[in-house]
Write a protein that holds these residues in place. Sequence first.
Motif, PDB file in Angstrom:
ATOM      1  N   ALA A   1     -33.826  35.033  68.175  1.00  0.00           N
ATOM      2  CA  ALA A   1     -32.626  34.200  68.208  1.00  0.00           C
ATOM      3  C   ALA A   1     -32.973  32.826  68.755  1.00  0.00           C
ATOM      4  CB  ALA A   1     -31.557  34.850  69.085  1.00  0.00           C
ATOM      5  N   GLU A   2     -32.418  31.791  68.122  1.00  0.00           N
ATOM      6  CA  GLU A   2     -32.549  30.434  68.628  1.00  0.00           C
ATOM      7  C   GLU A   2     -31.262  30.071  69.350  1.00  0.00           C
ATOM      8  OE1 GLU A   2     -33.484  25.863  67.059  1.00  0.00           O
ATOM      9  OE2 GLU A   2     -32.895  27.443  65.640  1.00  0.00           O
ATOM     10  N   THR A   3     -31.367  29.728  70.621  1.00  0.00           N
ATOM     11  CA  THR A   3     -30.185  29.423  71.413  1.00  0.00           C
ATOM     12  C   THR A   3     -29.684  28.011  71.127  1.00  0.00           C
ATOM     13  OG1 THR A   3     -31.376  28.450  73.300  1.00  0.00           O
ATOM     14  CG2 THR A   3     -31.159  30.875  73.241  1.00  0.00           C
ATOM     15  N   ALA A   4     -28.513  27.705  71.667  1.00  0.00           N
ATOM     16  CA  ALA A   4     -27.943  26.368  71.491  1.00  0.00           C
ATOM     17  C   ALA A   4     -28.827  25.291  72.101  1.00  0.00           C
ATOM     18  CB  ALA A   4     -26.543  26.316  72.109  1.00  0.00           C
ATOM     19  N   GLU A   5     -29.693  25.698  73.052  1.00  0.00           N
ATOM     20  CA  GLU A   5     -30.623  24.756  73.680  1.00  0.00           C
ATOM     21  C   GLU A   5     -31.953  24.706  72.924  1.00  0.00           C
ATOM     22  OE1 GLU A   5     -27.528  26.160  76.106  1.00  0.00           O
ATOM     23  OE2 GLU A   5     -29.244  27.379  75.434  1.00  0.00           O
TER      24      GLU A   5
ATOM     25  N   LEU B   1     -26.837  44.369  76.191  1.00  0.00           N
ATOM     26  CA  LEU B   1     -25.759  43.494  76.633  1.00  0.00           C
ATOM     27  C   LEU B   1     -26.234  42.052  76.668  1.00  0.00           C
ATOM     28  CD1 LEU B   1     -24.171  45.616  79.494  1.00  0.00           C
ATOM     29  CD2 LEU B   1     -22.983  44.785  77.466  1.00  0.00           C
ATOM     30  N   GLN B   2     -27.437  41.819  77.162  1.00  0.00           N
ATOM     31  CA  GLN B   2     -27.969  40.468  77.203  1.00  0.00           C
ATOM     32  C   GLN B   2     -28.242  39.945  75.794  1.00  0.00           C
ATOM     33  OE1 GLN B   2     -31.159  41.587  80.121  1.00  0.00           O
ATOM     34  NE2 GLN B   2     -30.606  39.625  80.994  1.00  0.00           N
ATOM     35  N   TRP B   3     -28.844  40.785  74.947  1.00  0.00           N
ATOM     36  CA  TRP B   3     -29.143  40.360  73.591  1.00  0.00           C
ATOM     37  C   TRP B   3     -27.860  40.050  72.819  1.00  0.00           C
ATOM     38  CZ3 TRP B   3     -32.535  38.180  70.699  1.00  0.00           C
ATOM     39  CH2 TRP B   3     -32.412  38.240  69.305  1.00  0.00           C
ATOM     40  N   ALA B   4     -26.841  40.894  72.985  1.00  0.00           N
ATOM     41  CA  ALA B   4     -25.578  40.672  72.282  1.00  0.00           C
ATOM     42  C   ALA B   4     -24.963  39.334  72.679  1.00  0.00           C
ATOM     43  CB  ALA B   4     -24.608  41.812  72.573  1.00  0.00           C
ATOM     44  N   ALA B   5     -25.090  38.980  73.952  1.00  0.00           N
ATOM     45  CA  ALA B   5     -24.561  37.699  74.410  1.00  0.00           C
ATOM     46  C   ALA B   5     -25.311  36.547  73.759  1.00  0.00           C
ATOM     47  CB  ALA B   5     -24.668  37.606  75.928  1.00  0.00           C
ATOM     48  N   ILE B   6     -26.627  36.667  73.683  1.00  0.00           N
ATOM     49  CA  ILE B   6     -27.447  35.636  73.039  1.00  0.00           C
ATOM     50  C   ILE B   6     -27.125  35.558  71.555  1.00  0.00           C
ATOM     51  CG2 ILE B   6     -29.823  35.048  72.382  1.00  0.00           C
ATOM     52  CD1 ILE B   6     -30.662  36.337  75.088  1.00  0.00           C
ATOM     53  N   GLU B   7     -26.994  36.713  70.937  1.00  0.00           N
ATOM     54  CA  GLU B   7     -26.735  36.814  69.505  1.00  0.00           C
ATOM     55  C   GLU B   7     -25.444  36.098  69.115  1.00  0.00           C
ATOM     56  OE1 GLU B   7     -27.492  40.625  66.802  1.00  0.00           O
ATOM     57  OE2 GLU B   7     -25.601  40.737  67.882  1.00  0.00           O
ATOM     58  N   GLU B   8     -24.413  36.241  69.931  1.00  0.00           N
ATOM     59  CA  GLU B   8     -23.110  35.673  69.596  1.00  0.00           C
ATOM     60  C   GLU B   8     -23.097  34.150  69.612  1.00  0.00           C
ATOM     61  OE1 GLU B   8     -19.918  37.262  71.834  1.00  0.00           O
ATOM     62  OE2 GLU B   8     -19.921  39.168  70.758  1.00  0.00           O
ATOM     63  N   ASP B   9     -23.979  33.548  70.418  1.00  0.00           N
ATOM     64  CA  ASP B   9     -23.993  32.094  70.532  1.00  0.00           C
ATOM     65  C   ASP B   9     -25.200  31.455  69.855  1.00  0.00           C
ATOM     66  OD1 ASP B   9     -21.616  31.929  72.009  1.00  0.00           O
ATOM     67  OD2 ASP B   9     -22.652  32.439  73.854  1.00  0.00           O
ATOM     68  N   ALA B  10     -26.027  32.274  69.183  1.00  0.00           N
ATOM     69  CA  ALA B  10     -27.256  31.756  68.587  1.00  0.00           C
ATOM     70  C   ALA B  10     -26.956  30.843  67.404  1.00  0.00           C
ATOM     71  CB  ALA B  10     -28.142  32.908  68.136  1.00  0.00           C
ATOM     72  N   ILE B  11     -27.863  29.886  67.170  1.00  0.00           N
ATOM     73  CA  ILE B  11     -27.721  29.022  65.996  1.00  0.00           C
ATOM     74  C   ILE B  11     -28.638  29.498  64.865  1.00  0.00           C
ATOM     75  CG2 ILE B  11     -26.988  27.024  67.331  1.00  0.00           C
ATOM     76  CD1 ILE B  11     -29.793  25.914  67.162  1.00  0.00           C
ATOM     77  N   SER B  12     -29.587  30.392  65.197  1.00  0.00           N
ATOM     78  CA  SER B  12     -30.430  31.034  64.186  1.00  0.00           C
ATOM     79  C   SER B  12     -30.699  32.465  64.636  1.00  0.00           C
ATOM     80  CB  SER B  12     -31.775  30.314  64.015  1.00  0.00           C
ATOM     81  OG  SER B  12     -31.610  28.974  63.630  1.00  0.00           O
ATOM     82  N   LEU B  13     -30.630  33.410  63.698  1.00  0.00           N
ATOM     83  CA  LEU B  13     -30.919  34.808  63.992  1.00  0.00           C
ATOM     84  C   LEU B  13     -31.828  35.361  62.902  1.00  0.00           C
ATOM     85  CD1 LEU B  13     -27.482  36.224  65.181  1.00  0.00           C
ATOM     86  CD2 LEU B  13     -29.614  36.355  66.462  1.00  0.00           C
ATOM     87  N   PHE B  14     -32.996  35.854  63.304  1.00  0.00           N
ATOM     88  CA  PHE B  14     -33.975  36.414  62.376  1.00  0.00           C
ATOM     89  C   PHE B  14     -34.198  37.889  62.697  1.00  0.00           C
ATOM     90  CE2 PHE B  14     -36.368  32.065  62.097  1.00  0.00           C
ATOM     91  CZ  PHE B  14     -35.258  31.506  61.480  1.00  0.00           C
ATOM     92  N   SER B  15     -34.420  38.694  61.674  1.00  0.00           N
ATOM     93  CA  SER B  15     -34.656  40.122  61.892  1.00  0.00           C
ATOM     94  C   SER B  15     -35.606  40.683  60.849  1.00  0.00           C
ATOM     95  CB  SER B  15     -33.323  40.887  61.846  1.00  0.00           C
ATOM     96  OG  SER B  15     -33.537  42.284  61.936  1.00  0.00           O
ATOM     97  N   TYR B  16     -36.615  41.415  61.304  1.00  0.00           N
ATOM     98  CA  TYR B  16     -37.499  42.158  60.411  1.00  0.00           C
ATOM     99  C   TYR B  16     -37.373  43.642  60.743  1.00  0.00           C
ATOM    100  CZ  TYR B  16     -41.652  44.647  58.892  1.00  0.00           C
ATOM    101  OH  TYR B  16     -42.488  45.588  58.363  1.00  0.00           O
ATOM    102  N   GLU B  17     -37.129  44.454  59.714  1.00  0.00           N
ATOM    103  CA  GLU B  17     -36.979  45.893  59.910  1.00  0.00           C
ATOM    104  C   GLU B  17     -37.849  46.682  58.945  1.00  0.00           C
ATOM    105  OE1 GLU B  17     -35.865  47.841  61.970  1.00  0.00           O
ATOM    106  OE2 GLU B  17     -34.562  46.625  63.240  1.00  0.00           O
ATOM    107  N   SER B  18     -38.459  47.733  59.464  1.00  0.00           N
ATOM    108  CA  SER B  18     -39.301  48.592  58.635  1.00  0.00           C
ATOM    109  C   SER B  18     -38.863  50.051  58.654  1.00  0.00           C
ATOM    110  CB  SER B  18     -40.760  48.513  59.119  1.00  0.00           C
ATOM    111  OG  SER B  18     -40.853  48.902  60.489  1.00  0.00           O
ATOM    112  N   SER B  19     -37.891  50.374  59.519  1.00  0.00           N
ATOM    113  CA  SER B  19     -37.478  51.780  59.631  1.00  0.00           C
ATOM    114  C   SER B  19     -36.030  52.033  59.243  1.00  0.00           C
ATOM    115  CB  SER B  19     -37.713  52.292  61.064  1.00  0.00           C
ATOM    116  OG  SER B  19     -37.046  51.467  61.992  1.00  0.00           O
ATOM    117  N   VAL B  20     -35.175  51.025  59.335  1.00  0.00           N
ATOM    118  CA  VAL B  20     -33.763  51.187  59.008  1.00  0.00           C
ATOM    119  C   VAL B  20     -33.187  49.813  58.684  1.00  0.00           C
ATOM    120  CG1 VAL B  20     -32.912  50.928  61.379  1.00  0.00           C
ATOM    121  CG2 VAL B  20     -31.606  52.300  59.775  1.00  0.00           C
ATOM    122  N   ILE B  21     -32.171  49.766  57.846  1.00  0.00           N
ATOM    123  CA  ILE B  21     -31.528  48.490  57.503  1.00  0.00           C
ATOM    124  C   ILE B  21     -30.936  47.871  58.778  1.00  0.00           C
ATOM    125  CG2 ILE B  21     -29.660  47.417  56.176  1.00  0.00           C
ATOM    126  CD1 ILE B  21     -31.980  48.400  54.458  1.00  0.00           C
TER     127      ILE B  21
END
Length: 286
Positions: free
Chosen positions: A229-233, A104-124
């Motif tokens: 995630a990079e926040t608006a701040e 829930l906290q991550w989803a809130a951050i994700e929705e307002d982020a100005i940058s989102l990075f993801s590395y995955e090795s087990s699933v898309i």
Amino acid sequence: MATDNGGIRSGGGSGGEPESSDGLKTFGAVLKALRDEARLTQEQFAPLVQYSAAYIAKIEQGKRFPPRDLLDRSEEVLGATAARVLGAAARSLTRKVGLASWFLQWAAIEEDAISLFSYESSVIPGLLQPEPYIRALFDRRLPPLAEEQFEHQVTARLERQRLLAARPNTTFSFIIEQALLERRMAGAEVTRTLIDHLLAAGRLRNVEIQVMPLIQEDHSGFEGPLSLAETAENRWVGYVEAHDSSMLITDPKVASAMLQRYGKMRSQALSHQATTGLLEQMRGAP
């Protein structure tokens, strides 16, 4: 991200947005009552506390964990007494040390982020999964999901993917292991659909997809999947998941180390253009 996987990367809950807890619903109801008492609509209240009306709506519905800033900003808008009531409601929230509360906290951050990075090795990553791939993952989940829960999770995952188009000013970067494509999860047809989906997503101006080749002697991703995630701040926040557990990382030093590792992996993976060429080669003739 909501890695946006809830046990099946970047989904939250059991693979989609978590079910609302009673505590979250209570907090949302209290916030709504105080807002109504102040004779403010969601559209009027939201800019005063520096959040979107859609985000305030989700908090009032019990679908998002209230960020700390909301309490401070609400005092300026609703008054000290209302802020104390809201603070008491926030303290009553039961926060399990588990996936749903963290997501829930991550989803809130994700929705307002100005940058989102993801590395995955087990699933898309969840934000890049087409529906057939999503269904294949949930179909293999153990313990099995009930039919209604299964459909709910699929719908939630697809809904969350609107972030890519809804936030054109957000930079999305994904690094995925080539092995995930070579594995052919759920068969050749699902894999072909997945590759087509990745190619389409990669054509968006704010999305960069890079494949980490099967053979890469200098690989900085050995510590496992990560999301940033990079926040608006302009603060960086990290998120990691594994086997029905997850953690939000707000320590600046730890987030900085994750960002360094991600930056190194970007230099080790195929470029966006080379990745497109590889995907087209793997897909074959249309």
